[in-house]
Scaffold this motif. Sequence first.
Motif, PDB file in Angstrom:
ATOM      1  N   VAL A  73       0.873  -1.173   0.000  1.00 61.86           N
ATOM      2  CA  VAL A  73       0.000   0.000   0.000  1.00 61.86           C
ATOM      3  C   VAL A  73       0.909   1.220   0.000  1.00 61.86           C
ATOM      4  N   TYR A  74       0.898   1.972  -1.089  1.00 61.81           N
ATOM      5  CA  TYR A  74       1.866   3.039  -1.315  1.00 61.81           C
ATOM      6  C   TYR A  74       1.265   4.413  -1.030  1.00 61.81           C
ATOM      7  N   THR A  75       2.096   5.306  -0.504  1.00 59.32           N
ATOM      8  CA  THR A  75       1.688   6.713  -0.416  1.00 59.32           C
ATOM      9  C   THR A  75       1.791   7.329  -1.799  1.00 59.32           C
ATOM     10  N   LEU A  76       0.809   8.124  -2.161  1.00 53.43           N
ATOM     11  CA  LEU A  76       0.859   8.825  -3.444  1.00 53.43           C
ATOM     12  C   LEU A  76       1.663  10.100  -3.276  1.00 53.43           C
ATOM     13  N   PRO A  77       2.706  10.333  -4.087  1.00 50.91           N
ATOM     14  CA  PRO A  77       3.521  11.548  -3.942  1.00 50.91           C
ATOM     15  C   PRO A  77       2.699  12.790  -4.229  1.00 50.91           C
ATOM     16  N   ALA A  78       2.866  13.791  -3.383  1.00 51.88           N
ATOM     17  CA  ALA A  78       2.118  15.038  -3.545  1.00 51.88           C
ATOM     18  C   ALA A  78       2.888  16.068  -4.345  1.00 51.88           C
ATOM     19  N   SER A  79       4.165  15.817  -4.616  1.00 48.72           N
ATOM     20  CA  SER A  79       4.964  16.778  -5.346  1.00 48.72           C
ATOM     21  C   SER A  79       6.151  16.059  -5.965  1.00 48.72           C
TER      22      SER A  79
ATOM     23  N   SER B 287       7.032   7.891  -3.849  1.00 49.23           N
ATOM     24  CA  SER B 287       6.064   6.962  -3.304  1.00 49.23           C
ATOM     25  C   SER B 287       6.755   6.007  -2.341  1.00 49.23           C
ATOM     26  N   VAL B 288       6.078   5.689  -1.234  1.00 49.58           N
ATOM     27  CA  VAL B 288       6.656   4.842  -0.193  1.00 49.58           C
ATOM     28  C   VAL B 288       5.731   3.648   0.034  1.00 49.58           C
ATOM     29  N   SER B 289       6.300   2.455   0.027  1.00 52.23           N
ATOM     30  CA  SER B 289       5.526   1.245   0.245  1.00 52.23           C
ATOM     31  C   SER B 289       5.361   0.977   1.736  1.00 52.23           C
TER      32      SER B 289
ATOM     33  N   ARG C 138       5.285   9.384   7.063  1.00 50.43           N
ATOM     34  CA  ARG C 138       4.505   9.795   8.218  1.00 50.43           C
ATOM     35  C   ARG C 138       3.582   8.644   8.589  1.00 50.43           C
ATOM     36  N   PRO C 139       3.956   7.841   9.568  1.00 50.74           N
ATOM     37  CA  PRO C 139       3.111   6.707   9.953  1.00 50.74           C
ATOM     38  C   PRO C 139       1.706   7.174  10.314  1.00 50.74           C
ATOM     39  N   ILE C 140       0.742   6.337  10.004  1.00 50.83           N
ATOM     40  CA  ILE C 140      -0.657   6.622  10.294  1.00 50.83           C
ATOM     41  C   ILE C 140      -1.131   5.667  11.380  1.00 50.83           C
ATOM     42  N   CYS C 141      -1.717   6.214  12.419  1.00 52.42           N
ATOM     43  CA  CYS C 141      -2.278   5.384  13.487  1.00 52.42           C
ATOM     44  C   CYS C 141      -3.527   6.092  14.018  1.00 52.42           C
ATOM     45  N   ILE C 142      -4.696   5.511  13.743  1.00 54.72           N
ATOM     46  CA  ILE C 142      -5.970   6.149  14.083  1.00 54.72           C
ATOM     47  C   ILE C 142      -6.840   5.168  14.858  1.00 54.72           C
TER      48      ILE C 142
ATOM     49  N   PRO D  66      -2.124  11.406   4.132  1.00 57.13           N
ATOM     50  CA  PRO D  66      -1.762  11.264   2.714  1.00 57.13           C
ATOM     51  C   PRO D  66      -2.561  10.162   2.034  1.00 57.13           C
ATOM     52  N   ALA D  67      -2.747  10.307   0.733  1.00 56.82           N
ATOM     53  CA  ALA D  67      -3.488   9.311  -0.036  1.00 56.82           C
ATOM     54  C   ALA D  67      -2.690   8.017  -0.133  1.00 56.82           C
ATOM     55  N   LEU D  68      -3.384   6.885  -0.025  1.00 56.70           N
ATOM     56  CA  LEU D  68      -2.768   5.559  -0.101  1.00 56.70           C
ATOM     57  C   LEU D  68      -3.298   4.840  -1.333  1.00 56.70           C
TER      58      LEU D  68
END
Length: 678
Positions: A19-25, A30-32, A90-94, A121-123
């Motif tokens: 599940v990759y982060t979509l680059p914003a710029s 992109s990060v897996s 940026r790790p996501i934890c919700i 960020p978009a995944l």
Amino acid sequence: MKKELIFGSTELVYEQDEVYTLPASQEELSVSGKLRILEKRHGVVVEWRCSDDECSAESEWAVINTAAVTFTHHNISDSVEISTPRRYVRPICIELIDLRSYRIGDNTSLVLIQRDGTTHPALAFHSGSVHCFVDVLLRYVDVKKSEKDSNLYLIVDKKQNSTDEKLSALNLVPDRRGPGGWGGGGGPSGIPWGNAQQRVWGFFNNWKRDPYTTTVSTLSKFYDAVLYNGVDGYVRESDGEDDVAEIFHSLNGFEVLEPGYELLTKKGKLAERPDVDRLSPLTHDEFQQYIDDDGRILDVEPLQQRIFRGGIHPNLRRELWCYLLGHNQWNSTYMQREENKREKENLYFTMKQQWKTITLDQESRFSAFKERRSLIEKDVNRTDRNHPFFEGEHNPNVVLLHDILMTYVMYNFDLGYVQGMSDLLAPILYVTQNEPTAFWCFVGYMDMVYRNFDMDQSGMKQQLLDVHHLVQVVDPELMSYLEARESANFYFCFRWLLVRFKRELNYASTLRLWEVLWTGQPCPNFHLLVVVALLDTEKNTIMENKFGFTEILKHINDISCRIDLELTLKKAEAIYLQISKSNNVPDRVRALLGLPIQESAPSDPSQKDDDEPLRPQDSDGEDVSLTGGLVGVVSSMIGSAVRHLSGDDLTSVSLEAVPGGEDDEEKRFETALSHQFV
């Protein structure tokens, strides 16, 4: 999916690799990572972590994975464009209780939005499917699709949703279908009716909290429908049997009590918003068509319009920025520009020498100068230090940034230096890569925006008020929402205006936006329309998630570097064309955008001040307010009875909304500054 005990009392109920982060710029890669849903002792948690950081104890707090940062600097034919791929992590934890909504993009990307306004960020799912994630999520929560945004899904409490379904089964709101109706669940103007039960339920909840205000506000809607049914020019137009449905539909937003009283206002319908296209950047060969043999630019406005439509190619930017910022005159020849360059270089170094020769003894008795030097030294050491042009220890470009700002203090000591100026200078120095040229271009830019740095913030507050007037005309629905949430001061736009969106966009987009704004096309204050366009883009997310002032502020900060500039510029230009083609736009808005003021006959009673509500009249031409006449008597009687039953003191209530005190306004202003800039 079968549960799996991974550690302690934590159970893994969902996991998806790749599940990759979509680059914003362009500066971001992109990060897996892995997306998981975990059942913990205190509740259910959704988390995403970079695959490389699974075993890292520090990854929870990492913003940039420095081990994964790579640089590839290159210049292209005298261009100063530098590509710098980076991996932002940026790790996501919700906790699921904090998840307010999620957005599924057209490319099946996933964006998680928290109740406090945090927008992650978009995944993107390179394997598996986002729908598998949603299926597991539905075990714990109910999801309701947004009425206004087909990509937005709202998280709702299972118990509350069950109650809403029972309320919906009562059919309190008629379902109009067939000819003349709104078949398919659509309401007037194409608005769906999916949340009718929530409107009614919200009305009941608010009646319990403040019976008087809720009753009178609702009665005003009936008053509107009954007295002005079919009368052209007023807000609500209904067809007999649909009055009740229309009124209940207008109760949308009652989940948070409307803090005031509604008066009838003249409907201000704008012309249809057109579609606009943009062009590719202006190239060197195309630019040659605008200059004569001696180097003069004769047709300035067509060139400015061309730059507005598409921006400037990077290898031409250094030259044309000098025109846009007043360093060079449009009609100057090659020889005149060379002479001007020498003269201004000499003047610059003369002023630079003035502050460099101030001794420590002099400085000890020159407190204002000392304070400004100290502030500049602090700011330049944290301005764009993640950009390759300014990064690293002992970077000579950082020294140039410092020297130019110090010289500006000597050039304009009345204004001196205020925080934010370094943000405006850095891109100019990056493009020009020449100290004196950067200084004089910066002088030109400051001549445009110096009011942003008034000590009493009067210039900034005026711009925020201008945004208020624009949104009031362009989107009354959003304005009503913001007023109900005490956010109509637009303090959350402070940073956008102060440094002209520089902290909201990546570097390439910042350069493009600035050169577009510097053209002065198609109107003065086009940057305010960019603000309105951005708010229009974020409107559904803000309203559907019921964000208040603090949440809006957080959300606005989180969309930084995720803004589609070309889409925003198209929308801003379309809004300008929409306003320019409309006949009922207030004069102050027309003046703000440089549009001609429309003449109106002084005897026309409908032409009143924008701030004065248009009051209905009876058959004798006398004003009929909601506190007078038959409806006023009924309103007063119902209100008195309800307040008597609820035990409230009738004499302490005013029909007008009570605004927050000056102290509250100042607190919100300081909050905006602390969150957005300082």
